[in-house]
Design a protein around this motif. Sequence first.
Motif, PDB file in Angstrom:
ATOM      1  N   GLN A 142      53.625  39.665  37.201  1.00 55.48           N
ATOM      2  CA  GLN A 142      53.385  38.223  37.127  1.00 55.48           C
ATOM      3  C   GLN A 142      51.933  37.954  36.726  1.00 55.48           C
ATOM      4  OE1 GLN A 142      55.861  35.721  37.805  1.00 55.48           O
ATOM      5  NE2 GLN A 142      57.046  37.583  37.455  1.00 55.48           N
ATOM      6  N   ASN A 143      51.705  36.737  36.253  1.00 60.03           N
ATOM      7  CA  ASN A 143      50.342  36.294  35.936  1.00 60.03           C
ATOM      8  C   ASN A 143      49.787  35.488  37.107  1.00 60.03           C
ATOM      9  OD1 ASN A 143      50.954  37.366  33.446  1.00 60.03           O
ATOM     10  ND2 ASN A 143      51.176  35.387  32.433  1.00 60.03           N
ATOM     11  N   VAL A 144      48.488  35.618  37.350  1.00 61.04           N
ATOM     12  CA  VAL A 144      47.843  34.836  38.397  1.00 61.04           C
ATOM     13  C   VAL A 144      46.547  34.245  37.851  1.00 61.04           C
ATOM     14  CG1 VAL A 144      48.790  36.128  40.355  1.00 61.04           C
ATOM     15  CG2 VAL A 144      46.626  36.861  39.328  1.00 61.04           C
ATOM     16  N   THR A 145      46.175  33.109  38.416  1.00 63.66           N
ATOM     17  CA  THR A 145      44.920  32.462  38.030  1.00 63.66           C
ATOM     18  C   THR A 145      44.177  32.036  39.266  1.00 63.66           C
ATOM     19  OG1 THR A 145      45.892  31.644  35.971  1.00 63.66           O
ATOM     20  CG2 THR A 145      43.878  30.571  36.723  1.00 63.66           C
ATOM     21  N   PHE A 146      42.891  32.321  39.292  1.00 64.52           N
ATOM     22  CA  PHE A 146      42.031  31.931  40.398  1.00 64.52           C
ATOM     23  C   PHE A 146      40.996  30.945  39.877  1.00 64.52           C
ATOM     24  CE2 PHE A 146      44.183  35.280  42.105  1.00 64.52           C
ATOM     25  CZ  PHE A 146      43.719  36.545  41.822  1.00 64.52           C
ATOM     26  N   ARG A 147      40.534  30.097  40.805  1.00 62.14           N
ATOM     27  CA  ARG A 147      39.544  29.103  40.425  1.00 62.14           C
ATOM     28  C   ARG A 147      38.295  29.263  41.278  1.00 62.14           C
ATOM     29  NH1 ARG A 147      39.701  22.994  38.768  1.00 62.14           N
ATOM     30  NH2 ARG A 147      37.713  22.265  39.611  1.00 62.14           N
ATOM     31  N   CYS A 148      37.156  28.989  40.663  1.00 56.39           N
ATOM     32  CA  CYS A 148      35.876  29.006  41.367  1.00 56.39           C
ATOM     33  C   CYS A 148      35.096  27.748  41.003  1.00 56.39           C
ATOM     34  CB  CYS A 148      35.057  30.230  40.983  1.00 56.39           C
ATOM     35  SG  CYS A 148      33.367  30.209  41.633  1.00 56.39           S
ATOM     36  N   ASP A 149      34.638  27.050  42.039  1.00 56.33           N
ATOM     37  CA  ASP A 149      33.736  25.912  41.848  1.00 56.33           C
ATOM     38  C   ASP A 149      32.363  26.301  42.373  1.00 56.33           C
ATOM     39  OD1 ASP A 149      36.592  24.531  42.173  1.00 56.33           O
ATOM     40  OD2 ASP A 149      35.249  23.176  41.073  1.00 56.33           O
ATOM     41  N   PRO A 150      31.388  26.422  41.485  1.00 53.27           N
ATOM     42  CA  PRO A 150      30.055  26.852  41.929  1.00 53.27           C
ATOM     43  C   PRO A 150      29.282  25.691  42.538  1.00 53.27           C
ATOM     44  CG  PRO A 150      30.012  26.373  39.596  1.00 53.27           C
ATOM     45  CD  PRO A 150      31.430  26.162  40.052  1.00 53.27           C
ATOM     46  N   ILE A 151      28.100  25.988  43.030  1.00 53.70           N
ATOM     47  CA  ILE A 151      27.173  24.931  43.439  1.00 53.70           C
ATOM     48  C   ILE A 151      26.838  24.130  42.188  1.00 53.70           C
ATOM     49  CG2 ILE A 151      24.821  24.510  44.252  1.00 53.70           C
ATOM     50  CD1 ILE A 151      25.211  26.927  46.134  1.00 53.70           C
ATOM     51  N   SER A 152      26.874  22.824  42.313  1.00 52.35           N
ATOM     52  CA  SER A 152      26.874  21.964  41.119  1.00 52.35           C
ATOM     53  C   SER A 152      25.665  22.161  40.206  1.00 52.35           C
ATOM     54  CB  SER A 152      26.995  20.491  41.531  1.00 52.35           C
ATOM     55  OG  SER A 152      25.981  20.156  42.450  1.00 52.35           O
TER      56      SER A 152
END
Lengths: 115, 108
Positions: free
Chosen positions: A17-27
């Motif tokens: 399967q395919n997976v996707t992760f997300r990252c939100d850095p310090i602005s």
Amino acid sequence: DTGVSQDPRHKITKRGQNVTFRCDPISEHNRLYWYRQTLGQGPEFLTYFQNEAQLEKSRLLSDRFSAERPKGSFSTLEIQRTEQGDSAMYLCASSLEGTANYGYTFGSGTRLTVV
Amino acid sequence: AQRVTQPEKLLSVFKGAPVELKCNYSYSGSPELFWYVQYSRQRLQLLLRHISRESIKGFTADLNKGETSFHLKKPFAQEEDSAMYYCALLNQGGKLIFGQGTELSVKP
């Protein structure tokens, strides 16, 4: 700003399967890094961005891995056709260009389990 | 080659005992070195940087260029010091290179 956020915290997926992760850095941080950590090892560098430009990719990052940071803010890491060897903690970190000597700020990570 | 080596996977001491976590590095330029700590169920966080020559939570680390070492020391270990400790090197490209980590266990 609550620091570096990663989503999801945990992901269990079937092999292939395919997976996707997300990252939100310090602005205000314009640099964003992805690391992978397996059991008993330290974090291993995968790739990093300065704004939206991907400046370096590790040889660990096979063709099945792709990372983006389209608007220079959040980033996604996608793994296609997952394999059991992809099981690991995926860490995201951010810093401001020129201030890496103050250290990176890390997120809590996304733990991937491929079954 | 750019490499950070932490020779001990596990270090177990009793409360009040001195602690030294070893770190050796290989780097051709002028290194910037860090210690990161990860407490149970928490994220990786910066403990100290060699450039600031500070003491954090009683820990100190001195850069020894002759021995290419950056050992982390604390004179009297506390139970709350139990954690994973990672030594890291910042290369000229701004990339952190980590060692394998040492688990510190402080027993009561």
